[in-house]
Design a protein around this motif. Sequence first.
Motif, PDB file in Angstrom:
ATOM      1  N   ILE A  18      -8.290  -4.948  -1.431  1.00 20.56           N
ATOM      2  CA  ILE A  18      -7.167  -5.239  -1.137  1.00 20.56           C
ATOM      3  C   ILE A  18      -6.427  -6.326  -0.557  1.00 20.56           C
ATOM      4  O   ILE A  18      -5.999  -7.228  -1.150  1.00 20.56           O
ATOM      5  CB  ILE A  18      -6.645  -4.192   0.048  1.00 20.56           C
ATOM      6  CG1 ILE A  18      -6.768  -2.553  -0.674  1.00 20.56           C
ATOM      7  CG2 ILE A  18      -5.409  -4.647   0.648  1.00 20.56           C
ATOM      8  CD1 ILE A  18      -6.835  -1.702   0.847  1.00 20.56           C
TER       9      ILE A  18
ATOM     10  N   ARG B  78       2.309   2.146  -3.540  1.00 26.54           N
ATOM     11  CA  ARG B  78       1.108   2.879  -4.359  1.00 26.54           C
ATOM     12  C   ARG B  78       0.706   4.046  -4.047  1.00 26.54           C
ATOM     13  O   ARG B  78       0.888   4.428  -4.819  1.00 26.54           O
ATOM     14  CB  ARG B  78      -0.021   0.968  -4.051  1.00 26.54           C
ATOM     15  CG  ARG B  78      -0.273   0.351  -4.759  1.00 26.54           C
ATOM     16  CD  ARG B  78      -1.248  -0.033  -4.496  1.00 26.54           C
ATOM     17  NE  ARG B  78      -1.726  -2.031  -5.584  1.00 26.54           N
ATOM     18  CZ  ARG B  78      -2.310  -2.652  -5.617  1.00 26.54           C
ATOM     19  NH1 ARG B  78      -3.382  -2.227  -5.110  1.00 26.54           N
ATOM     20  NH2 ARG B  78      -2.080  -3.976  -6.051  1.00 26.54           N
TER      21      ARG B  78
ATOM     22  N   TYR C 154      -2.181   5.483  -6.252  1.00 24.60           N
ATOM     23  CA  TYR C 154      -3.545   5.798  -5.751  1.00 24.60           C
ATOM     24  C   TYR C 154      -3.884   7.230  -5.451  1.00 24.60           C
ATOM     25  O   TYR C 154      -2.695   7.516  -5.105  1.00 24.60           O
ATOM     26  CB  TYR C 154      -3.711   5.742  -3.951  1.00 24.60           C
ATOM     27  CG  TYR C 154      -4.171   3.904  -3.951  1.00 24.60           C
ATOM     28  CD1 TYR C 154      -4.691   3.253  -4.316  1.00 24.60           C
ATOM     29  CD2 TYR C 154      -3.462   3.160  -2.886  1.00 24.60           C
ATOM     30  CE1 TYR C 154      -4.669   2.072  -4.414  1.00 24.60           C
ATOM     31  CE2 TYR C 154      -3.443   1.726  -2.336  1.00 24.60           C
ATOM     32  CZ  TYR C 154      -4.527   0.885  -3.546  1.00 24.60           C
ATOM     33  OH  TYR C 154      -4.632  -0.428  -3.034  1.00 24.60           O
TER      34      TYR C 154
ATOM     35  N   LEU D 196     -10.151   3.734  -0.554  1.00 28.90           N
ATOM     36  CA  LEU D 196      -9.885   2.469  -0.393  1.00 28.90           C
ATOM     37  C   LEU D 196     -10.691   0.774  -0.419  1.00 28.90           C
ATOM     38  O   LEU D 196     -11.254   0.702   0.960  1.00 28.90           O
ATOM     39  CB  LEU D 196      -8.257   2.467   0.324  1.00 28.90           C
ATOM     40  CG  LEU D 196      -7.043   3.275   0.051  1.00 28.90           C
ATOM     41  CD1 LEU D 196      -6.338   3.507   0.718  1.00 28.90           C
ATOM     42  CD2 LEU D 196      -6.717   3.153  -1.386  1.00 28.90           C
TER      43      LEU D 196
ATOM     44  N   LEU E 144       0.932  -1.287   0.107  1.00 26.20           N
ATOM     45  CA  LEU E 144       0.034   0.055   0.053  1.00 26.20           C
ATOM     46  C   LEU E 144       0.747   1.547  -0.231  1.00 26.20           C
ATOM     47  O   LEU E 144       0.422   1.998  -0.887  1.00 26.20           O
ATOM     48  CB  LEU E 144      -0.839   0.208   1.107  1.00 26.20           C
ATOM     49  CG  LEU E 144      -2.608  -1.065   1.194  1.00 26.20           C
ATOM     50  CD1 LEU E 144      -2.859  -0.654   2.480  1.00 26.20           C
ATOM     51  CD2 LEU E 144      -2.560  -1.433  -0.308  1.00 26.20           C
TER      52      LEU E 144
END
Length: 211
Positions: free
Chosen positions: A31, A14, A20, A26, A11
């Motif tokens: 995920i 990203r 993102y 999210l 994460l």
Amino acid sequence: MNKKDEVYELLVSRLVTAQYRFGQRLSVKEIAADTDASRQPIMAALNRLEAEGFVRIIPQVGCAVANPGREEIADFYLMFERMEGLLAELAAARRTDAQLRDLRRLQDQIMGIDFASGEHGSEYTLLNRRFHQLIHDMAQSPFVDERAASNFNMSDFFINQSVGFPSFMGDAAKEHDDIIEAIAAKSPSRARTLAEAHIADIAHWVSKGLR
């Protein structure tokens, strides 16, 4: 690496690379599909990211990427420049000759990047982090270094959400030369001033690139 850390690393990667975007929702389900992780390690990773300022979790609503205003971003860079200035100041007073040689070699690698192509942002990012970490190591202040290290993820997050590294990395890389010379001369006040100006210039580019 445990599942919580694995999800966190994915994460944060990203986020830092702007896969993102500011304000993007999210999905825990998405995920989970990407990581084959259960809800518990995903939420543990998201809670850590919230503590670091990357996301916002709203109970009963969901999670979204942070969407800070210009003033918040400016405040972050003010803090960032002061910490990097302190570490450069300490580095100039405490560095070893061997560390200085390592810093010069790394700067040679950085200046070997073809900045004109605009295609080496990820290479510059990696080498730039190593450059600043070497200065942190020279400072011989683990307590300060530990608190300063996370600033680079946040700064890269803001850079890639706004202007992108290719816009300024050539100019930023050249600024390293003066910082090196101040450290080499064992001039703490000059090293601090140059390091702070270096981060302030990046803050200027980020502000310019914000929509």
